[in-house]
Enzyme design. Structure first.
Site, mmCIF file in Angstrom:
data_model
loop_
_atom_site.group_PDB
_atom_site.id
_atom_site.type_symbol
_atom_site.label_atom_id
_atom_site.label_comp_id
_atom_site.label_asym_id
_atom_site.label_seq_id
_atom_site.Cartn_x
_atom_site.Cartn_y
_atom_site.Cartn_z
ATOM 1 N N GLU A 32 22.286 -0.514 -4.796
ATOM 2 C CA GLU A 32 20.932 -1.079 -4.971
ATOM 3 C C GLU A 32 21.033 -2.369 -5.770
ATOM 4 O O GLU A 32 21.600 -2.371 -6.857
ATOM 5 C CB GLU A 32 20.029 -0.052 -5.652
ATOM 6 C CG GLU A 32 18.673 -0.582 -6.070
ATOM 7 C CD GLU A 32 17.873 -1.253 -4.954
ATOM 8 O OE1 GLU A 32 17.582 -0.602 -3.945
ATOM 9 O OE2 GLU A 32 17.557 -2.454 -5.091
ATOM 10 N N LYS A 49 -1.312 0.710 -7.032
ATOM 11 C CA LYS A 49 -2.237 1.811 -7.336
ATOM 12 C C LYS A 49 -2.550 1.882 -8.819
ATOM 13 O O LYS A 49 -3.666 2.225 -9.217
ATOM 14 C CB LYS A 49 -1.678 3.156 -6.849
ATOM 15 C CG LYS A 49 -2.197 3.565 -5.490
ATOM 16 C CD LYS A 49 -1.534 2.890 -4.320
ATOM 17 C CE LYS A 49 -2.150 1.675 -3.770
ATOM 18 N NZ LYS A 49 -1.367 1.034 -2.700
ATOM 19 N N GLY A 178 -4.696 -12.767 5.791
ATOM 20 C CA GLY A 178 -4.236 -11.500 6.374
ATOM 21 C C GLY A 178 -5.079 -10.351 5.838
ATOM 22 O O GLY A 178 -4.964 -9.992 4.668
ATOM 23 N N GLY A 180 -4.899 -7.201 6.497
ATOM 24 C CA GLY A 180 -4.249 -5.912 6.776
ATOM 25 C C GLY A 180 -4.328 -5.027 5.540
ATOM 26 O O GLY A 180 -5.204 -5.201 4.688
ATOM 27 N N ILE A 182 -2.178 -4.651 2.897
ATOM 28 C CA ILE A 182 -1.923 -5.320 1.618
ATOM 29 C C ILE A 182 -3.103 -6.219 1.267
ATOM 30 O O ILE A 182 -3.614 -6.196 0.144
ATOM 31 C CB ILE A 182 -0.605 -6.137 1.674
ATOM 32 C CG1 ILE A 182 0.594 -5.189 1.841
ATOM 33 C CG2 ILE A 182 -0.446 -7.002 0.426
ATOM 34 C CD1 ILE A 182 1.955 -5.862 1.855
ATOM 35 N N GLY A 260 2.140 -9.360 6.962
ATOM 36 C CA GLY A 260 3.139 -8.445 7.498
ATOM 37 C C GLY A 260 4.478 -8.580 6.799
ATOM 38 O O GLY A 260 4.670 -9.467 5.959
ATOM 39 N N ALA A 307 6.171 4.358 2.946
ATOM 40 C CA ALA A 307 7.172 5.026 2.106
ATOM 41 C C ALA A 307 7.405 6.473 2.539
ATOM 42 O O ALA A 307 8.543 6.951 2.562
ATOM 43 C CB ALA A 307 6.728 4.979 0.651
ATOM 44 N N HIS A 434 -14.870 25.268 -1.964
ATOM 45 C CA HIS A 434 -16.196 24.688 -2.175
ATOM 46 C C HIS A 434 -16.445 24.539 -3.662
ATOM 47 O O HIS A 434 -16.117 25.450 -4.419
ATOM 48 C CB HIS A 434 -17.259 25.612 -1.569
ATOM 49 C CG HIS A 434 -18.645 25.107 -1.789
ATOM 50 N ND1 HIS A 434 -19.159 24.051 -1.061
ATOM 51 C CD2 HIS A 434 -19.612 25.485 -2.668
ATOM 52 C CE1 HIS A 434 -20.402 23.814 -1.480
ATOM 53 N NE2 HIS A 434 -20.691 24.671 -2.448
HETATM 54 P P1 NAD Z 1 -0.303 -5.650 8.159
HETATM 55 O O1 NAD Z 1 0.440 -5.721 9.422
HETATM 56 O O2 NAD Z 1 -0.953 -4.387 7.745
HETATM 57 O O3 NAD Z 1 -1.465 -6.761 8.156
HETATM 58 C C1 NAD Z 1 -1.225 -8.125 8.358
HETATM 59 C C2 NAD Z 1 -2.528 -8.753 8.835
HETATM 60 O O4 NAD Z 1 -2.369 -10.158 8.845
HETATM 61 C C3 NAD Z 1 -2.914 -8.342 10.253
HETATM 62 O O5 NAD Z 1 -4.243 -7.901 10.250
HETATM 63 C C4 NAD Z 1 -2.730 -9.627 11.054
HETATM 64 O O6 NAD Z 1 -3.638 -9.746 12.126
HETATM 65 C C5 NAD Z 1 -2.991 -10.701 10.000
HETATM 66 N N1 NAD Z 1 -2.359 -11.980 10.269
HETATM 67 C C6 NAD Z 1 -1.110 -12.209 10.756
HETATM 68 N N2 NAD Z 1 -0.888 -13.559 10.812
HETATM 69 C C7 NAD Z 1 -1.997 -14.168 10.335
HETATM 70 C C8 NAD Z 1 -2.373 -15.524 10.101
HETATM 71 N N3 NAD Z 1 -1.540 -16.550 10.358
HETATM 72 N N4 NAD Z 1 -3.615 -15.774 9.594
HETATM 73 C C9 NAD Z 1 -4.463 -14.756 9.310
HETATM 74 N N5 NAD Z 1 -4.159 -13.455 9.496
HETATM 75 C C10 NAD Z 1 -2.942 -13.165 9.995
HETATM 76 O O7 NAD Z 1 0.719 -6.179 7.053
HETATM 77 P P2 NAD Z 1 0.592 -6.172 5.471
HETATM 78 O O8 NAD Z 1 -0.808 -5.979 5.050
HETATM 79 O O9 NAD Z 1 1.311 -7.408 5.039
HETATM 80 O O10 NAD Z 1 1.422 -4.885 5.060
HETATM 81 C C11 NAD Z 1 2.833 -4.792 5.365
HETATM 82 C C12 NAD Z 1 3.269 -3.361 5.522
HETATM 83 O O11 NAD Z 1 3.178 -2.668 4.306
HETATM 84 C C13 NAD Z 1 2.426 -2.631 6.536
HETATM 85 O O12 NAD Z 1 3.248 -1.961 7.433
HETATM 86 C C14 NAD Z 1 1.633 -1.673 5.711
HETATM 87 O O13 NAD Z 1 1.352 -0.461 6.387
HETATM 88 C C15 NAD Z 1 2.505 -1.443 4.497
HETATM 89 N N6 NAD Z 1 1.663 -1.123 3.351
HETATM 90 C C16 NAD Z 1 1.099 0.114 3.275
HETATM 91 C C17 NAD Z 1 0.229 0.421 2.250
HETATM 92 C C18 NAD Z 1 -0.384 1.784 2.152
HETATM 93 O O14 NAD Z 1 0.099 2.694 2.811
HETATM 94 N N7 NAD Z 1 -1.459 1.978 1.416
HETATM 95 C C19 NAD Z 1 -0.096 -0.539 1.310
HETATM 96 C C20 NAD Z 1 0.459 -1.792 1.435
HETATM 97 C C21 NAD Z 1 1.339 -2.072 2.463
#
Ligand code: NAD
Length: 445
Positions: A32, A49, A178, A180, A182, A260, A307, A434
């Site tokens: 690591e 978190k 983005g 998504g 995160i 992503g 994870a 309940h």
């Molecule tokens: P994601 O794939 O979840 O989301 C990325 C988002 O960015 C997508 O909605 C996409 O459409 C958008 N996007 C891509 N290019 C873009 C651009 N040029 N302009 C605007 N939007 C754009 O990726 P993430 O949020 O970076 O997360 C990465 C990984 O980490 C994921 O696989 C996620 O599941 C994981 N993660 C999980 C958790 C959890 O389980 N709670 C928390 C954080 C991250």
């Protein structure tokens, strides 16, 4: 010493595999380069978190009137929140180190490089030393993807999630590129701490992989609360704190880019015949690559970057290496996932949209979360939503999707049903305590 198993990467995949194989009496060496615990523990799930919990405490205190509580002069200390986060992480990292130590697993600090491989042995170098093992398990994880957009590189206003987690001060205003997982979790953090947030998402919706009725509940709430969420908006360029998207200019002191993550393949260059798929390592259902004694688990396989998936993949891989009978597989159809927004979103299995794409004739049942008494008692002003996707032919539960606190804590019950192919009449026989919010799973049946 010739090890049975060398593992590169000590995140949830790597440390799970190391502990399991060592426990079975095998000689294991784990490399690591940072702290054990990987992204999840050091710069991902746990630190976010911890901070989100601090933000939620503050937010709840300032919105307590609806429960008959008035809290005056409520304030927060972001540096103290960060300090607490660091302590939580440190304790958990120490716990993992202890567990590996208890199992007599050799842990080497440093960046490992594979130097050669035959079907009998893999040779690895780390910190000037050479190590040999019969099998290699690659758990090198993923790193934040930096999109090739003008002005992003070396821009001090641009953060990735690791920068955001390390910051000791809050930005005055933030743009999140983005929407998504995160992006929306950080949007929640900043919004609850009073920072104006603009989310820019390229797709027509945020959280595009989730059930869109569920996502709509969040979108409505966040927009009403003043968050700017732009969808179908493509970023064209960055210049300092300015973002040009769809021809408009948006400005903030910080821009978090969360578009992503990509598999991390550094140090593996010597495995030139390792098969990849879209930049991630291809594996079979037992996490074996195309090379006889090389395995991979976690984000580096690009399957589902979570994870808990990484840890399960590691368990399956070690089961295969130890030739355990019966060989286990991963139920990818029943992987729960949570988005820690407020309210949180939790889901497992396929959505209504995905059922249609797969030509599965499905029946959808849905209820507001207010059908749970406990939800009503504790979620003033919220309605939430729970949807269940059922196979119309055999009545088996294919998916469950919820928004409402604390659905992350009971989605595992739905995973159990999906994993075991429970039908509606079978799931109806499960008794839920309940009053708990989990009763929504019973009500909806
Ligand atoms: P994601 O794939 O979840 O989301 C990325 C988002 O960015 C997508 O909605 C996409 O459409 C958008 N996007 C891509 N290019 C873009 C651009 N040029 N302009 C605007 N939007 C754009 O990726 P993430 O949020 O970076 O997360 C990465 C990984 O980490 C994921 O696989 C996620 O599941 C994981 N993660 C999980 C958790 C959890 O389980 N709670 C928390 C954080 C991250």
């Amino acid at each position: 010493m010739h090890y049975f198993l060398a593992i590169i990467g000590g995140g949830p995949a790597g440390y799970t595999a190391a502990e399991k194989a060592s426990k079975a009496g095998k000689d294991v060496i784990l490399f690591e380069q940072n702290a054990v615990g990987g992204t999840c523990l050091n710069v991902g799930c746990i630190p976010t978190k911890s901070l989100l919990y601090g933000a939620k405490q503050y937010f709840n205190a300032t919105h307590a009137q609806k429960y008959g509580v008035t809290a005056e002069k409520v304030s927060f200390d972001f540096a103290a929140m960060q300090k607490r986060k660091t302590i939580v992480v440190r304790k958990l990292v120490a716990g993992i180190k202890q567990r590996l130590n208890n199992e007599h697993c050799t842990v080497v600090s440093g960046a490992a490089t594979v130097v050669s491989r035959t079907d009998e042995a893999v040779t690895i170098q780390c910190g000037g030393q050479t190590y040999e093992a019969q099998n290699l398990l690659i758990c090198t994880g993923s790193t934040n993807f930096v999109p090739p957009i003008v002005g992003i590189k070396d821009n001090p206003a641009v953060w990735d999630s690791t920068d955001a987690l390390a910051a000791t001060e809050l930005p005055k205003r933030i743009i999140i590129v983005g929407g998504g997982v995160i992006g929306m979790e950080f949007a929640t953090l900043y919004h609850e701490l009073g920072v104006p947030v603009t989310v820019i998402e390229a797709m027509p919706t945020i959280l595009p992989n989730l059930d869109q009725d569920i996502v709509s509940v969040l979108l409505d709430k966040y927009r009403k609360a003043g968050m700017t969420i732009l969808t179908s908006t493509k970023v064209e360029s960055f210049e300092g704190g300015k973002v040009t998207a769809n021809g408009e200019v948006y400005e903030a002191d910080k821009i978090l880019v969360s578009v992503g993550r990509r598999a991390n393949l550094q140090g593996l260059e010597a495995l030139s015949d390792l098969e990849l798929n879209r930049g991630a390592i291809m594996v079979d259902e037992f996490m074996k690559t195309n090379l006889p004694n090389v395995y991979a688990a976690g984000d580096v396989t690009g399957k589902i970057m979570l994870a808990h998936v990484a840890a399960r993949q590691a368990e399956v891989c070690v089961g295969r290496l130890l030739k355990q009978i019966p060989l286990q597989r991963i139920a990818y159809n029943a992987i729960p996932s949570v988005v820690y927004t407020n309210p949180e979103i939790a889901s497992v299995g396929i959505t209504e949209q995905q059922a249609a794409e797969l030509n599965i004739e499905s029946e959808v049942r849905q209820l507001p979360m207010t059908f749970s008494g406990r939800f009503m008692a504790e979620n003033e002003g919220e309605t939430g939503l729970c949807k269940m996707v059922i196979d119309a032919k055999n009545q088996s539960v294919l998916g469950v999707h919820c928004i409402g606190n604390p659905c992350s804590e009971f989605i595992a019950a739905a995973s159990f049903a999906v994993r075991n192919g429970y039908t509606v009449p079978e799931f109806q026989q499960v008794v839920f305590p309940h009053p708990t919010v989990s009763e929504i799973l019973h009500e909806i049946l």
